[in-house]
Write a protein that holds these residues in place. Structure first.
Motif, PDB file in Angstrom:
ATOM      1  N   SER A 169      59.298  12.772  42.656  1.00  0.00           N
ATOM      2  CA  SER A 169      59.539  13.731  41.569  1.00  0.00           C
ATOM      3  C   SER A 169      60.370  13.094  40.460  1.00  0.00           C
ATOM      4  CB  SER A 169      60.256  14.974  42.112  1.00  0.00           C
ATOM      5  OG  SER A 169      59.480  15.617  43.089  1.00  0.00           O
ATOM      6  N   SER A 173      59.274  12.397  36.534  1.00  0.00           N
ATOM      7  CA  SER A 173      60.125  12.794  35.414  1.00  0.00           C
ATOM      8  C   SER A 173      60.327  11.642  34.435  1.00  0.00           C
ATOM      9  CB  SER A 173      61.486  13.273  35.945  1.00  0.00           C
ATOM     10  OG  SER A 173      62.372  13.526  34.884  1.00  0.00           O
ATOM     11  N   GLU A 183      59.587  18.594  28.253  1.00  0.00           N
ATOM     12  CA  GLU A 183      59.492  19.792  29.102  1.00  0.00           C
ATOM     13  C   GLU A 183      59.029  19.411  30.515  1.00  0.00           C
ATOM     14  OE1 GLU A 183      58.300  19.673  26.043  1.00  0.00           O
ATOM     15  OE2 GLU A 183      59.077  21.420  24.926  1.00  0.00           O
ATOM     16  N   LYS A 184      57.991  18.576  30.589  1.00  0.00           N
ATOM     17  CA  LYS A 184      57.492  18.135  31.896  1.00  0.00           C
ATOM     18  C   LYS A 184      58.533  17.243  32.594  1.00  0.00           C
ATOM     19  CE  LYS A 184      53.153  19.444  32.806  1.00  0.00           C
ATOM     20  NZ  LYS A 184      52.768  20.057  34.087  1.00  0.00           N
ATOM     21  N   GLU A 186      61.716  17.463  32.310  1.00  0.00           N
ATOM     22  CA  GLU A 186      62.762  18.355  32.833  1.00  0.00           C
ATOM     23  C   GLU A 186      62.284  19.081  34.091  1.00  0.00           C
ATOM     24  OE1 GLU A 186      65.876  21.369  30.819  1.00  0.00           O
ATOM     25  OE2 GLU A 186      63.779  21.945  30.544  1.00  0.00           O
ATOM     26  N   GLU A 187      61.034  19.538  34.071  1.00  0.00           N
ATOM     27  CA  GLU A 187      60.468  20.257  35.226  1.00  0.00           C
ATOM     28  C   GLU A 187      60.518  19.391  36.494  1.00  0.00           C
ATOM     29  OE1 GLU A 187      56.000  21.501  36.664  1.00  0.00           O
ATOM     30  OE2 GLU A 187      56.434  21.647  34.515  1.00  0.00           O
ATOM     31  N   TRP A 188      60.089  18.119  36.377  1.00  0.00           N
ATOM     32  CA  TRP A 188      60.074  17.234  37.540  1.00  0.00           C
ATOM     33  C   TRP A 188      61.479  16.803  37.942  1.00  0.00           C
ATOM     34  CZ3 TRP A 188      56.481  16.481  41.066  1.00  0.00           C
ATOM     35  CH2 TRP A 188      55.159  16.806  40.757  1.00  0.00           C
ATOM     36  N   LYS A 190      64.157  18.597  37.680  1.00  0.00           N
ATOM     37  CA  LYS A 190      64.766  19.734  38.395  1.00  0.00           C
ATOM     38  C   LYS A 190      64.227  19.843  39.823  1.00  0.00           C
ATOM     39  CE  LYS A 190      66.223  22.650  34.543  1.00  0.00           C
ATOM     40  NZ  LYS A 190      65.990  23.899  33.781  1.00  0.00           N
ATOM     41  N   LYS A 191      62.929  19.528  39.991  1.00  0.00           N
ATOM     42  CA  LYS A 191      62.361  19.493  41.349  1.00  0.00           C
ATOM     43  C   LYS A 191      63.083  18.438  42.177  1.00  0.00           C
ATOM     44  CE  LYS A 191      57.526  20.932  40.672  1.00  0.00           C
ATOM     45  NZ  LYS A 191      56.122  20.498  40.758  1.00  0.00           N
TER      46      LYS A 191
END
Length: 346
Positions: A169, A173, A183-184, A186-188, A190-191
Motif C-alpha cells: 500500500s 502511494s 488523492e490516490k 493519500e488513499e493508499w 492511509k491504508k
C-alpha cells in the motif's frame, strides 16, 4: 563460549545498523567474521557477510556491498541452500536498484522470484513482486510497476501477511505521488498507515507520516486544501514517531518537514532574516544527516525541496540548490532527474 559471544556481538551490531551507527556496526560484524572462521561455521559467516553488505549499502558504498553479497553467493551455492541463494539474489537486486542499474536489478529480482516460486515460499514471492514493482517505478514504467505491486498486495492478502499489505500500500502511494495523483496517493498512504499501526511497524509508520505530510503540502499548493491543519497533524505524528524510534533518517525527515511548514506559515519570511536562518538551518542539518547515512538520492531531493522554497522567495541561492541536486543525480546516473534539475537552474 565463542558462539555465545558471537550472538551477543551480532545483536549489538544489528542494533547499531538500524540506529544508523554504521561505523560501529561494521567493526562488530568484522569481528563476527573472525569468530565464524574460528568456529568454521559457514552459516554464521554468511550472516556476517550479509550484515557487512547491508552496512555498506547504508553508507552508499554499493560496490563494496556487492563484493560481500558475491562472497555469500559462492558459500551458499556450496551449502546448497536455495532459500538463502534466493535472498542473496534479492539483496543484489536491491543494491543494483540503488545504483540505478535497473536492468541488473530486474535480472536479480527475477532470479529471486523464480527460486521462491520453485520453493513455494509465497511471502518471498510477494517480496520479489514488490521489489520488481518499485524497480519498474524507478524506470518510469508505471504500467509494470502497478502490475507487480498489485501482485504483491494480492498474494500478501491471500497468505495473511499484514506487513506485506502495508508495504505494498505504501508503494502504491509513492507511485501515485510521483504521478501527481495526490488523492490516490493519500488513499493508499492511509491504508498503509492503518495496517502499519495495527502491526506496530514503527519504521513504516515513520515513512507513512512523512509521505502524508508531503501529500498534504502538495494539496495545499494545488489549492485543494486551504487549511494547514492536516499537514500540522502529520508533522506532529512524524515528530512523535521520529523521537520514539530515534534514527537519523527520521530526524532528517522531520527537519525537512519543519522547514517546509515554517515556509507555509510565514509567507513574508523573505524579509525576515531570523526565519530565513531557521529554515536554512533545518535543511542544512537534514542534508548533513542524509550525507552521513550515504542516502545520495535523498540528498538530491532535499536540495530540490530547499531550492523550491528559495525560488518562490526569489532567493538567488535557489539556482545553487538545483545545481547541487543536478550534480548528485548525474553521479547516480538519474539522467531524467538531472535534466529536470538543470532546467530549474535557468
Amino acid at each position: 563460549a565463542l558462539s555465545v559471544k558471537r550472538e551477543v556481538f551480532n545483536n549489538l551490531g544489528v542494533l547499531y545498523l538500524w540506529t544508523g551507527k554504521l561505523e560501529e556496526s561494521l567493526k562488530i560484524f568484522e569481528r563476527i567474521v573472525a569468530f565464524s572462521k574460528k568456529l568454521k561455521d559457514k552459516r554464521v559467516l554468511v550472516s556476517a557477510y550479509n550484515n557487512i553488505a547491508l552496512v555498506y549499502e547504508n553508507l552508499g558504498e554499493f560496490d563494496l556491498a556487492l563484493k560481500f553479497y558475491k562472497r555469500n553467493l559462492k558459500i551458499v551455492k556450496e551449502l546448497g541452500n536455495k532459500h538463502s541463494l534466493a535472498r542473496i539474489y534479492g539483496n543484489m537486486g536491491r543494491t543494483y536498484g540503488e545504483m540505478n542499474d535497473y536492468r541488473k536489478s530486474v535480472l536479480y529480482f527475477k532470479r529471486y522470484l523464480k527460486i521462491s516460486e520453485f520453493l513455494n515460499r509465497k511471502r518471498d514471492v510477494g517480496i520479489a513482486y514488490g521489489n520488481l514493482g518499485v524497480t519498474y517505478q524507478g524506470m518510469g514504467n508505471y504500467k509494470k510497476a502497478f502490475k507487480y505491486l498489485d501482485k504483491y498486495y494480492n498474494i500478501s492478502r491471500e497468505i495473511g501477511d499484514k506487513a506485506g499489505m502495508g508495504i505494498a500500500s505504501l508503494n502504491f502511494s509513492e507511485v501515485y505521488y510521483e504521478l501527481e495523483d495526490f488523492e490516490k496517493a493519500e488513499e493508499w498512504a492511509k491504508k498503509s498507515l492503518k495496517i502499519t499501526k495495527e502491526s506496530n511497524m514503527k519504521y513504516y509508520l515513520l515513512i507513512n507520516y512523512h509521505n502524508l505530510f508531503h501529500i498534504a503540502v502538495e494539496m495545499i499548493k494545488e489549492g485543494k486544501r486551504k487549511s494547514l491543519e492536516q499537514a500540522e497533524k502529520y508533522l506532529k505524528r512524524l515528530k512523535d514517531i521520529s523521537e520514539e524510534i530515534g534514527i537519523d533518517e527520521g530526524r532528517a525527515h522531520l527537519l525537512v518537514a519543519k522547514g517546509i511548514m515554517l515556509d507555509l506559515k510565514e509567507p513574508q519570511w523573505k524579509d525576515n532574516d531570523k526565519i530565513l536562518q531557521e529554515v536554512t538551518k533545518y535543511f542544512d542539518e537534514a542534508i548533513g544527516m542524509f550525507k552521513k547515512s550515504g542516502d545520495k538520492k535523498k540528498i538530491a531531493e532535499t536540495f530540490i525541496e530547499f531550492g523550491e522554497i528559495l525560488e518562490k522567495r526569489k532567493d538567488k541561492r535557489a539556482g545553487l540548490m538545483f545545481k547541487r541536486a543536478r550534480d548528485v543525480y548525474k553521479k547516480l546516473h538519474m539522467e531524467n532527474r538531472a535534466k529536470q534539475a538543470e532546467e530549474r537552474m535557468k
